[in-house]
Design a protein around this motif. Structure first.
Motif, PDB file in Angstrom:
ATOM      1  N   UNK A 186      -2.357   6.543  -1.152  1.00  0.00           N
ATOM      2  CA  UNK A 186      -1.332   6.597  -2.189  1.00  0.00           C
ATOM      3  C   UNK A 186      -1.002   5.207  -2.726  1.00  0.00           C
ATOM      4  N   UNK A 187      -0.602   5.171  -3.985  1.00  0.00           N
ATOM      5  CA  UNK A 187      -0.176   3.915  -4.590  1.00  0.00           C
ATOM      6  C   UNK A 187       1.320   3.669  -4.407  1.00  0.00           C
ATOM      7  N   UNK A 188       2.077   4.751  -4.224  1.00  0.00           N
ATOM      8  CA  UNK A 188       3.519   4.583  -4.150  1.00  0.00           C
ATOM      9  C   UNK A 188       4.161   5.793  -3.478  1.00  0.00           C
ATOM     10  N   UNK A 189       5.291   5.544  -2.816  1.00  0.00           N
ATOM     11  CA  UNK A 189       6.115   6.602  -2.236  1.00  0.00           C
ATOM     12  C   UNK A 189       7.516   6.431  -2.798  1.00  0.00           C
ATOM     13  N   UNK A 190       8.097   7.523  -3.289  1.00  0.00           N
ATOM     14  CA  UNK A 190       9.450   7.499  -3.837  1.00  0.00           C
ATOM     15  C   UNK A 190      10.295   8.538  -3.097  1.00  0.00           C
ATOM     16  N   UNK A 191      11.502   8.145  -2.712  1.00  0.00           N
ATOM     17  CA  UNK A 191      12.369   9.079  -2.008  1.00  0.00           C
ATOM     18  C   UNK A 191      13.815   8.773  -2.332  1.00  0.00           C
ATOM     19  N   UNK A 192      14.641   9.808  -2.361  1.00  0.00           N
ATOM     20  CA  UNK A 192      16.053   9.667  -2.698  1.00  0.00           C
ATOM     21  C   UNK A 192      16.867  10.147  -1.511  1.00  0.00           C
ATOM     22  N   UNK A 193      17.441   9.217  -0.773  1.00  0.00           N
ATOM     23  CA  UNK A 193      18.173   9.536   0.454  1.00  0.00           C
ATOM     24  C   UNK A 193      19.661   9.702   0.164  1.00  0.00           C
ATOM     25  N   UNK A 194      20.410  10.069   1.186  1.00  0.00           N
ATOM     26  CA  UNK A 194      21.860  10.191   1.077  1.00  0.00           C
ATOM     27  C   UNK A 194      22.484   8.809   0.868  1.00  0.00           C
ATOM     28  N   UNK A 195      23.718   8.754   0.353  1.00  0.00           N
ATOM     29  CA  UNK A 195      24.369   7.459   0.090  1.00  0.00           C
ATOM     30  C   UNK A 195      24.521   6.571   1.321  1.00  0.00           C
ATOM     31  N   UNK A 196      24.480   7.164   2.530  1.00  0.00           N
ATOM     32  CA  UNK A 196      24.532   6.344   3.744  1.00  0.00           C
ATOM     33  C   UNK A 196      23.402   5.322   3.755  1.00  0.00           C
ATOM     34  N   UNK A 197      22.296   5.668   3.120  1.00  0.00           N
ATOM     35  CA  UNK A 197      21.109   4.807   3.168  1.00  0.00           C
ATOM     36  C   UNK A 197      20.890   4.059   1.866  1.00  0.00           C
ATOM     37  N   UNK A 198      21.154   4.715   0.734  1.00  0.00           N
ATOM     38  CA  UNK A 198      20.957   4.040  -0.547  1.00  0.00           C
ATOM     39  C   UNK A 198      21.618   4.843  -1.665  1.00  0.00           C
ATOM     40  N   UNK A 199      22.209   4.145  -2.622  1.00  0.00           N
ATOM     41  CA  UNK A 199      22.812   4.810  -3.776  1.00  0.00           C
ATOM     42  C   UNK A 199      21.772   5.139  -4.839  1.00  0.00           C
ATOM     43  N   UNK A 200      20.596   4.541  -4.732  1.00  0.00           N
ATOM     44  CA  UNK A 200      19.547   4.741  -5.730  1.00  0.00           C
ATOM     45  C   UNK A 200      18.259   5.196  -5.039  1.00  0.00           C
ATOM     46  N   UNK A 201      17.335   5.810  -5.810  1.00  0.00           N
ATOM     47  CA  UNK A 201      16.039   6.147  -5.229  1.00  0.00           C
ATOM     48  C   UNK A 201      15.354   4.899  -4.677  1.00  0.00           C
ATOM     49  N   UNK A 202      14.669   5.055  -3.551  1.00  0.00           N
ATOM     50  CA  UNK A 202      13.961   3.953  -2.911  1.00  0.00           C
ATOM     51  C   UNK A 202      12.461   4.177  -3.056  1.00  0.00           C
ATOM     52  N   UNK A 203      11.707   3.092  -3.074  1.00  0.00           N
ATOM     53  CA  UNK A 203      10.263   3.254  -3.203  1.00  0.00           C
ATOM     54  C   UNK A 203       9.514   2.184  -2.426  1.00  0.00           C
ATOM     55  N   UNK A 204       8.307   2.550  -2.031  1.00  0.00           N
ATOM     56  CA  UNK A 204       7.379   1.629  -1.386  1.00  0.00           C
ATOM     57  C   UNK A 204       6.100   1.652  -2.214  1.00  0.00           C
ATOM     58  N   UNK A 205       5.596   0.487  -2.603  1.00  0.00           N
ATOM     59  CA  UNK A 205       4.407   0.408  -3.447  1.00  0.00           C
ATOM     60  C   UNK A 205       3.295  -0.358  -2.742  1.00  0.00           C
ATOM     61  N   UNK A 206       2.070   0.039  -3.028  1.00  0.00           N
ATOM     62  CA  UNK A 206       0.917  -0.671  -2.476  1.00  0.00           C
ATOM     63  C   UNK A 206       0.778  -2.022  -3.162  1.00  0.00           C
ATOM     64  N   UNK A 207       0.577  -3.059  -2.370  1.00  0.00           N
ATOM     65  CA  UNK A 207       0.372  -4.409  -2.898  1.00  0.00           C
ATOM     66  C   UNK A 207      -1.077  -4.816  -2.705  1.00  0.00           C
ATOM     67  N   UNK A 208      -1.545  -5.715  -3.552  1.00  0.00           N
ATOM     68  CA  UNK A 208      -2.948  -6.141  -3.491  1.00  0.00           C
ATOM     69  C   UNK A 208      -3.272  -6.848  -2.187  1.00  0.00           C
ATOM     70  N   UNK A 209      -2.272  -7.529  -1.601  1.00  0.00           N
ATOM     71  CA  UNK A 209      -2.543  -8.302  -0.393  1.00  0.00           C
ATOM     72  C   UNK A 209      -2.253  -7.515   0.892  1.00  0.00           C
ATOM     73  N   UNK A 210      -2.064  -6.214   0.773  1.00  0.00           N
ATOM     74  CA  UNK A 210      -1.816  -5.432   1.980  1.00  0.00           C
ATOM     75  C   UNK A 210      -3.052  -5.435   2.874  1.00  0.00           C
ATOM     76  N   UNK A 211      -2.867  -5.637   4.177  1.00  0.00           N
ATOM     77  CA  UNK A 211      -4.023  -5.662   5.081  1.00  0.00           C
ATOM     78  C   UNK A 211      -4.608  -4.265   5.265  1.00  0.00           C
ATOM     79  N   UNK A 212      -5.833  -4.246   5.752  1.00  0.00           N
ATOM     80  CA  UNK A 212      -6.449  -2.961   6.081  1.00  0.00           C
ATOM     81  C   UNK A 212      -5.673  -2.371   7.259  1.00  0.00           C
ATOM     82  N   UNK A 213      -5.175  -1.153   7.128  1.00  0.00           N
ATOM     83  CA  UNK A 213      -4.357  -0.588   8.220  1.00  0.00           C
ATOM     84  C   UNK A 213      -5.175  -0.363   9.470  1.00  0.00           C
TER      85      UNK A 213
END
Length: 338
Positions: A186-213
């Motif tokens: 995947x290139x990106x993960x988007x999730x919308x948690x409860x306000x305890x964790x974040x008031x806005x949608x959160x996301x994780x994106x793939x970066x070019x320098x990410x190591x091989x898992x």
């Protein structure tokens, strides 16, 4: 969960194909609901024939958002297309206010993503760390004993990656390499948690320098688990502060954030010494501590009542709170203000 209209606009603005993973545990019967709404979906737990109907209903589901069941090309799920606004709207209506969806952007298509997601259902946690696993880390309800491969230092548990609140705790705590392992194709993960964790949608994106898992199952380190626990503790403290301000307005009025934090720190420490476990019990104990200016922690009678042999400290604190509130009502009706 964040505002649905905001989440919808973000998802429709993404040029990459979008797929949703839904947490079946938060629905009465997710497979039936998805079928009734004409979604194309696949369960992410492997059923070897030993799963009960209840277990199969609560399994997470991968959902396609670019077509529906009536589409002539519905079986060619490996060829992703733009997200259907109609199907996305239908999905958001189904989710409602639940923190039961995580969205994946994957150009490789749903079939590739499906195979990847099956590899992160189970993760390894260090056995040396004292942690509150909660719902984020449960044993796989469809697994057999032989599936739970583990070594002396780690145990295999279920990773509830379909729960956006869980992702809000876990993903920010991971190393770069482990983030790459979770992302997979995947290139990106988007999730919308409860306000305890974040008031806005959160996301994780793939970066070019990410190591091989690293190969094999995701294996969290002691430091990562501790970071997750720290996030949980901070969120719990925010909830308890809000609870105190609501239930003890006179006692908390004008109190600084630092004073409230210190009160809760003492409440948490004394509560743990009494054997309190649940969130509700710790909130009730913080309430009693606030109403008594902390004197209850030194009350021999109260401590003996809470820690009475054969009783649950959580239930005893609940009863103590009821008794204390009844006493305060009697005092107030008699014109006496403690």
């Amino acid at each position: 969960m964040a505002n649905t209209s905001d989440l919808k606009s973000v998802l429709l603005s993404i040029s990459r194909p979008v797929f949703a993973v839904l947490d079946g545990a938060q629905f009465d019967d997710l497979p039936r609901s998805l079928f009734a709404a004409d979604f194309i979906h696949k369960p992410l737990y492997l059923d070897r024939g030993n799963g009960t109907a209840d277990q199969l209903r609560t399994a997470p589901q991968l959902v396609w958002l670019d077509r529906d069941w009536h589409d002539a090309d519905k079986d060619n799920t490996g060829q992703p297309r733009p997200t259907s606004e109609k199907m996305l709207g239908r999905l958001l209506d189904l989710i409602g206010e639940r923190h039961a969806a995580v969205f994946w952007f994957c150009e490789a298509g749903g079939d590739v993503l499906f195979r990847h997601l099956r590899t992160i259902n189970m993760i390894l946690l260090p056995t040396s760390v004292d942690m509150d696993r909660g719902k984020a880390y449960e044993r796989n309800p469809l697994s057999q004993t032989s599936d739970d491969a583990q070594d002396a230092d780690h145990e295999m548990v279920l990773f509830r990656h379909a729960d956006s609140n869980v992702m809000a705790q876990v993903l920010p705590s991971l190393t770069y390499a482990h983030l790459a392992r979770v992302l997979g194709p995947a290139q990106q993960i988007l999730y919308s948690a409860d306000p305890d964790w974040s008031e806005k949608p959160m996301r994780v994106s793939r970066a070019e320098d990410m190591p091989v898992p690293p190969a094999g199952p995701l294996k969290l380190s002691v430091e990562e688990v501790r970071a997750i626990e720290t996030r949980r503790s901070l969120a719990a403290r925010r909830r308890r502060i809000a609870y105190l301000c609501e239930t003890c307005p006179a006692e908390t009025q004008g109190a600084s954030r630092e004073a409230l934090e210190e009160h809760l720190r003492i409440s948490e420490e004394t509560g743990k010494q009494l054997g309190l476990v649940s969130e509700g019990a710790h909130c009730r104990w913080a309430f009693i501590m606030c109403k008594t200016s902390g004197r209850v922690a030194n009350s021999k009678e109260a401590i003996e009542f809470i820690t009475r042999k054969g009783s649950s400290p959580d239930k005893q604190v609940q009863q103590l709170m009821v008794d204390a509130m009844n006493w305060m009502k009697k005092q107030s009706s008699a014109g006496i203000h403690p």
